[in-house]
Design a protein around this motif. Structure first.
Motif, PDB file in Angstrom:
ATOM      1  N   ASP A 570      15.845  15.565   9.508  1.00  0.00           N
ATOM      2  CA  ASP A 570      15.726  15.893  10.927  1.00  0.00           C
ATOM      3  C   ASP A 570      16.270  17.297  11.148  1.00  0.00           C
ATOM      4  OD1 ASP A 570      14.725  13.368  11.401  1.00  0.00           O
ATOM      5  OD2 ASP A 570      16.669  12.533  11.948  1.00  0.00           O
ATOM      6  N   ASN A 571      15.425  18.172  11.688  1.00  0.00           N
ATOM      7  CA  ASN A 571      15.782  19.576  11.862  1.00  0.00           C
ATOM      8  C   ASN A 571      15.838  19.937  13.343  1.00  0.00           C
ATOM      9  OD1 ASN A 571      15.425  21.149   8.998  1.00  0.00           O
ATOM     10  ND2 ASN A 571      14.057  19.380   9.140  1.00  0.00           N
ATOM     11  N   PHE A 572      16.928  20.559  13.754  1.00  0.00           N
ATOM     12  CA  PHE A 572      17.091  21.044  15.122  1.00  0.00           C
ATOM     13  C   PHE A 572      17.347  22.556  15.063  1.00  0.00           C
ATOM     14  CE2 PHE A 572      18.446  16.669  14.996  1.00  0.00           C
ATOM     15  CZ  PHE A 572      17.954  16.107  16.170  1.00  0.00           C
ATOM     16  N   ASP A 573      16.569  23.321  15.801  1.00  0.00           N
ATOM     17  CA  ASP A 573      16.746  24.768  15.913  1.00  0.00           C
ATOM     18  C   ASP A 573      16.905  25.154  17.372  1.00  0.00           C
ATOM     19  OD1 ASP A 573      16.479  25.208  13.223  1.00  0.00           O
ATOM     20  OD2 ASP A 573      14.396  25.885  13.309  1.00  0.00           O
ATOM     21  N   THR A 586      17.183  38.541  16.348  1.00  0.00           N
ATOM     22  CA  THR A 586      16.982  37.093  16.438  1.00  0.00           C
ATOM     23  C   THR A 586      18.288  36.404  16.060  1.00  0.00           C
ATOM     24  OG1 THR A 586      16.294  36.762  14.128  1.00  0.00           O
ATOM     25  CG2 THR A 586      14.575  37.330  15.713  1.00  0.00           C
ATOM     26  N   VAL A 587      18.594  35.329  16.753  1.00  0.00           N
ATOM     27  CA  VAL A 587      19.745  34.493  16.425  1.00  0.00           C
ATOM     28  C   VAL A 587      19.298  33.040  16.523  1.00  0.00           C
ATOM     29  CG1 VAL A 587      22.077  33.780  17.052  1.00  0.00           C
ATOM     30  CG2 VAL A 587      21.415  36.183  17.274  1.00  0.00           C
ATOM     31  N   THR A 588      19.600  32.257  15.490  1.00  0.00           N
ATOM     32  CA  THR A 588      19.233  30.839  15.460  1.00  0.00           C
ATOM     33  C   THR A 588      20.440  30.008  15.056  1.00  0.00           C
ATOM     34  OG1 THR A 588      16.959  31.375  14.793  1.00  0.00           O
ATOM     35  CG2 THR A 588      17.700  29.114  14.454  1.00  0.00           C
ATOM     36  N   GLY A 589      20.691  28.962  15.821  1.00  0.00           N
ATOM     37  CA  GLY A 589      21.645  27.947  15.405  1.00  0.00           C
ATOM     38  C   GLY A 589      20.872  26.717  14.974  1.00  0.00           C
ATOM     39  N   TYR A 590      21.318  26.039  13.933  1.00  0.00           N
ATOM     40  CA  TYR A 590      20.557  24.901  13.418  1.00  0.00           C
ATOM     41  C   TYR A 590      21.471  23.760  12.992  1.00  0.00           C
ATOM     42  CZ  TYR A 590      21.855  26.791   8.829  1.00  0.00           C
ATOM     43  OH  TYR A 590      22.553  27.252   7.733  1.00  0.00           O
ATOM     44  N   TYR A 591      20.874  22.589  12.999  1.00  0.00           N
ATOM     45  CA  TYR A 591      21.524  21.381  12.487  1.00  0.00           C
ATOM     46  C   TYR A 591      20.458  20.584  11.746  1.00  0.00           C
ATOM     47  CZ  TYR A 591      23.593  16.729  12.278  1.00  0.00           C
ATOM     48  OH  TYR A 591      24.055  15.516  11.830  1.00  0.00           O
ATOM     49  N   VAL A 592      20.766  20.178  10.515  1.00  0.00           N
ATOM     50  CA  VAL A 592      19.814  19.436   9.686  1.00  0.00           C
ATOM     51  C   VAL A 592      20.515  18.213   9.121  1.00  0.00           C
ATOM     52  CG1 VAL A 592      18.201  19.530   7.755  1.00  0.00           C
ATOM     53  CG2 VAL A 592      18.725  21.625   9.023  1.00  0.00           C
ATOM     54  N   LYS A 593      19.863  17.061   9.249  1.00  0.00           N
ATOM     55  CA  LYS A 593      20.363  15.817   8.649  1.00  0.00           C
ATOM     56  C   LYS A 593      19.309  15.316   7.660  1.00  0.00           C
ATOM     57  CE  LYS A 593      23.186  12.332   8.058  1.00  0.00           C
ATOM     58  NZ  LYS A 593      23.350  11.304   9.111  1.00  0.00           N
ATOM     59  N   PHE A 594      19.666  15.359   6.378  1.00  0.00           N
ATOM     60  CA  PHE A 594      18.784  14.931   5.298  1.00  0.00           C
ATOM     61  C   PHE A 594      19.129  13.492   4.953  1.00  0.00           C
ATOM     62  CE2 PHE A 594      18.174  15.568   0.409  1.00  0.00           C
ATOM     63  CZ  PHE A 594      17.080  14.729   0.425  1.00  0.00           C
ATOM     64  N   ASN A 595      18.151  12.577   5.098  1.00  0.00           N
ATOM     65  CA  ASN A 595      18.368  11.147   4.889  1.00  0.00           C
ATOM     66  C   ASN A 595      17.516  10.639   3.726  1.00  0.00           C
ATOM     67  OD1 ASN A 595      19.974  10.829   7.405  1.00  0.00           O
ATOM     68  ND2 ASN A 595      18.013  11.296   8.382  1.00  0.00           N
ATOM     69  N   ASN A 596      17.833   9.425   3.302  1.00  0.00           N
ATOM     70  CA  ASN A 596      17.003   8.722   2.306  1.00  0.00           C
ATOM     71  C   ASN A 596      16.870   9.475   0.988  1.00  0.00           C
ATOM     72  OD1 ASN A 596      16.546   6.641   4.072  1.00  0.00           O
ATOM     73  ND2 ASN A 596      14.555   7.385   4.737  1.00  0.00           N
ATOM     74  N   LYS A 629      24.637  22.680   8.909  1.00  0.00           N
ATOM     75  CA  LYS A 629      24.658  23.348  10.210  1.00  0.00           C
ATOM     76  C   LYS A 629      25.058  24.791   9.982  1.00  0.00           C
ATOM     77  CE  LYS A 629      29.298  21.436  11.161  1.00  0.00           C
ATOM     78  NZ  LYS A 629      29.329  20.516  10.004  1.00  0.00           N
ATOM     79  N   GLY A 630      24.592  25.666  10.880  1.00  0.00           N
ATOM     80  CA  GLY A 630      24.916  27.067  10.679  1.00  0.00           C
ATOM     81  C   GLY A 630      24.226  27.980  11.654  1.00  0.00           C
ATOM     82  N   ILE A 631      24.347  29.262  11.370  1.00  0.00           N
ATOM     83  CA  ILE A 631      23.774  30.326  12.198  1.00  0.00           C
ATOM     84  C   ILE A 631      23.048  31.309  11.286  1.00  0.00           C
ATOM     85  CG2 ILE A 631      24.309  32.274  13.722  1.00  0.00           C
ATOM     86  CD1 ILE A 631      26.730  30.731  14.700  1.00  0.00           C
TER      87      ILE A 631
END
Length: 774
Positions: A570-573, A586-596, A629-631
């Motif tokens: 699941d990717n959130f930008d 450009t500036v991006t903050g992100y959160y990624v949850k890798f499952n399974n 998570k990061g920038i």
């Protein structure tokens, strides 16, 4: 000093990000056409997206791998252990804690929007197998979340799309020669037909490249590459056809430990000469080989009408080759099927030997002899040491080939229909059938005392398997434009069937279904002003079960193998883009949850639900995952009329979310960079171009247990070039000379690898290039 520089550049990023502007091309220096392309481009998307610019292409020599051009983009880490990227075995890419390398394939890769067929060493092909750098127009990186139509079975951590250039509208012949260190040389030729029929043009190109290994005095790479492309534009239609052929023989580099790097950072522990001692000569570099041939072809039809856009593209890919190594022994085989030529098909190893008498009869070491060897791999037992045999003992060794073959054919189709002024409906599909063969055979080295020449007839074919993967991906997306606000939402689903066949008929056929759930995407872009936009997006990425899961008997050690599911992320930008005629940020903050995450677990591993495993048994399970998570930020500034300053910043925190086997919950992801900073200063004026670029990579943990911290490093590249335009010399459209220096300070560093073992980064490389266009 270093901290001051880092803080200063970070402050510059923050200052640029605070200004106001949008996604537009530069108009400030229209008197210099080349300078207009310096700005880093990004599509108007609801997710992080960056593309290479002219400066990034200039920074790399023409002879380099196309993978190297993306390394300065935010969030990207590229490490190629070979000279000019000339060793696929030692190539590693990383994005947000996801990796492409020997042990993982978690990042999608496409060529002109079409799938590369995975990036695995065993039967895969990265972009450098399809494209010469001169034929690359740009590379587009979607960090984390890709376009919904992106066709890939492994895009957990985003997708990299390599876009090839179109033919020139005018007839042109292009010839260039590159020369450099380690006897590197490359010849490139391209002929553009110009418009030979209404709206139709084509080009044909060929290159030949060779270089020695940069470590030691033996081994190297040879490569031949051919490409052809035709484009025809007829009213609302555009037709494209492209064919590429690539044939390469690469000698590899070996992974080393952190302790070995600290002991000698210039040697990967492979050797240059034959000693006649098989145990030592197993690390003779010319015996470590990657041989690959790739054919890739596609045709594409694109229609752009008043309300309807449509495209369809069938394609075909053929991959063949092998991986070589020289095991320091001969096997004695029991069972199997003996062929007329003496090759044994199947069976198992009953024993092995290193030395024999003059008649070929295996010898045992002298009783009581305890002499051992200290190199390589911690040393060998007395049976490997010639001192433990009587005079006249003959050394024996094998030459092992692992053969890879693949045929893929498939098609993509996409249609977008505009419903009025604000609503666009998009639907599409990707279908592919892939047949992969893998077999391993063992050959006798004729005389280990003098070299690695081997008997062409194998004495043993160890295994022979075929894998078939059929993929169908369906998607639909709706985009609504409400003034300054654009909303996008979509769904897609994968249907993947995987089967394995044992061509000896000794093992049962196996099959797995790897269908995804319905995957959702959503996003929004808001144009605050004409120059400033805010974006946010969410996507569920999916990676199908790979054939390695059912490759060998390891997948059958317990008959109660549970049903597996494909891996998901699941990717959130969220971020913003800003540009005017002199600045872009450009500036991006992100959160990624890798499952399974699919992991092989054994009896006794601290994993719930495997109580049924008995000692010695193991199985694959959906256990484990990663949280990142990061920038990511970048800024490009045009100043003083002919100068450009570019910088990118990556802050990444990737951790394991479950304890499985060697992986410990809460530990940092092995080999994932946490801090990266790029600074590039470039100059363009009156045909002169020059630049210097530095990239700093902070300390990383190299192993699952987080006990090995790899040292930080800073790499500096520099380049200078000069172009003469058409008309200066009669009959010549252009002359270009350039000089590129990679790793200017000759820094010793560790690049990519696998957890606990690492590849050395290449030392300083200098390349000169001369090009003529007429």
């Amino acid at each position: 000093m270093t901290k001051t520089l880092l803080l200063g550049t970070a402050s510059l990023l923050g200052f640029a990000a605070a200004a106001q502007a949008q996604d537009a091309t530069s108009e400030a220096y229209a008197d210099d056409a080349s300078f207009e392309e310096v700005i880093v481009s990004a599509k108007k998307t609801t997710f992080a997206n960056n593309a290479t610019d002219t400066t990034m292409l200039d920074q790399e020599p023409d002879a380099s791998s196309v993978l190297s051009v993306i390394d300065n983009l935010p969030g990207i880490f590229v490490s190629e252990g070979g000279v000019l990227g000339s060793d696929d075995w030692s190539t590693t890419l990383s994005i947000r804690g996801f990796t492409v390398g020997l042990s993982e394939q978690q990042i999608g890769m496409t060529i002109d929007g079409l799938p590369n067929g995975n990036s695995n060493y065993g039967g895969g092909a990265k972009a450098n197998r399809y494209i010469d750098s001169e034929n690359l127009m740009r590379a587009e990186v979607s960090q984390g979340t890709a376009d919904i139509a992106s066709p890939s079975n492994e895009a957990l951590g985003g997708t990299i799309n390599f876009v090839t250039s179109d033919p020139e509208e005018e007839q042109r012949f292009w010839a260039s020669i590159s020369m450099g260190e380690n006897n590197a040389q490359r010849y490139f030729f391209r002929y553009d037909t110009g418009e030979f029929a209404e709206g139709t043009s084509a080009y044909f190109s060929y290159s030949n490249q060779s270089n020695d290994a940069w470590i030691g005095d033996a081994g190297g790479t040879t490569r031949d590459h051919f490409a052809a492309k035709i484009v025809s534009e007829q009213d609302e239609w555009k037709f494209t056809g492209r064919l590429s052929w690539d044939d390469t023989h690469e000698n590899n580099y070996q992974r080393i430990s952190l302790a070995q790097f600290e002991e000698d950072p210039d040697w990967d522990r492979l050797t240059d000469t034959i000693t006649g001692i098989p145990y030592i000569d197993q690390v003779y570099r010319p015996a470590w080989g990657t041989l690959r041939e790739n054919w890739f072809a596609y045709v594409k039809a694109e229609y752009k009408g008043e309300n309807l856009d449509f495209s369809i593209s069938p394609y075909f890919h053929k991959n063949s080759g092998r991986g070589d190594w020289a095991p320091p022994y001969m096997n004695i085989i029991t069972g199997g099927d003996v062929q007329e030529n003496g090759t044994v098909y199947g069976g198992s190893v009953a024993a092995s030997y290193v030395y024999s008498d003059s008649n070929g009869n295996p010898l045992a070491p002298i009783a009581g002899c305890t002499a051992t060897l200290t190199f390589p791999y911690g040393g060998g037992a007395p049976a490997n040491n010639p001192a433990c045999y009587a005079d006249g003992a003959v050394p024996n060794a094998s030459y092992r080939h692992t053969h890879y073959g693949k045929k893929r054919y498939g098609a993509t189709a996409d249609a977008a229909y505009r419903l009025g002024d604000i609503n666009t409906i998009r639907v599409g599909a990707w279908w592919e059938n892939s047949d992969r063969d893998e077999w391993r055979d063992w050959h006798r080295i004729i005389d280990p005392n003098v070299g690695i020449e081997f008997d062409n007839v194998a004495y043993w074919r160890q295994y022979d398997r075929s894998f078939e993967t059929e993929t169908l991906m369906l998607y639909a997306e709706d985009t609504v434009e409400l003034g300054a606000l654009t909303l996008r939402g979509g769904v897609k689903k994968y249907y993947v069937d995987l089967t394995r066949t044992d061509n000896f008929g000794n093992e049962a056929d196996m099959g797995l279904e790897s269908n995804s759930d319905i995957l959702f995407t959503a996003g929004a872009i808001f144009n605050v002003t004409d120059d400033f936009e805010i974006f946010g997006g969410f996507a569920q990425n999916f990676a199908a079960i790979k054939d390695g899961v059912i490759e060998g008997r390891a997948s059958e050690t317990n008959p109660n193998v549970p049903d597996l599911e494909g891996e998901t992320a699941d990717n959130f930008d969220v971020g913003f883009r800003y540009s005017n005629d002199w600045l872009r940020a450009t500036v991006t903050g992100y959160y990624v949850k890798f499952n399974n995450r699919i992991t092989f677990v054994s009896a006794g591993d601290p994993v719930d639900g495997v109580d049924y495993l008995e000692e010695g048994e193991g199985t694959y399970l959906n256990v484990g995952g990663i949280e990142s998570k990061g920038i990511e930020a970048s800024v490009s500034i045009n100043f003083a009329q002919y100068w450009n300053l570019y910088s990118s910043l990556t802050l990444n925190d990737s951790q394991y979310t479950e304890t499985t086997a060697e992986v410990v919950e809460g530990n940092k992801v092995a080999l994932a960079p946490e801090f990266q900073l790029v600074g590039t200063l470039s100059y363009y004026k009156d045909g002169v171009r020059a630049g210097v670029s530095a990239k700093h990579v902070g300390e990383r943990y190299g192993d699952f247990g987080n006990t090995q911290e790899l040292p930080s490093f800073t790499l500096v590249d520099a380049w200078v070039g000069y172009s003469l335009d058409e008309g200066v010399i009669p009959g010549i459209q252009g002359i270009d000379v350039s000089l590129n220096v990679s790793n200017l300070t000759n820094k010793n560093y560790l690049g990519g690898g696998t957890p606990g073992s690492y590849f050395l980064g290449a030392d300083r490389q200098v390349m000169a290039n001369l090009s003529l266009k007429f």
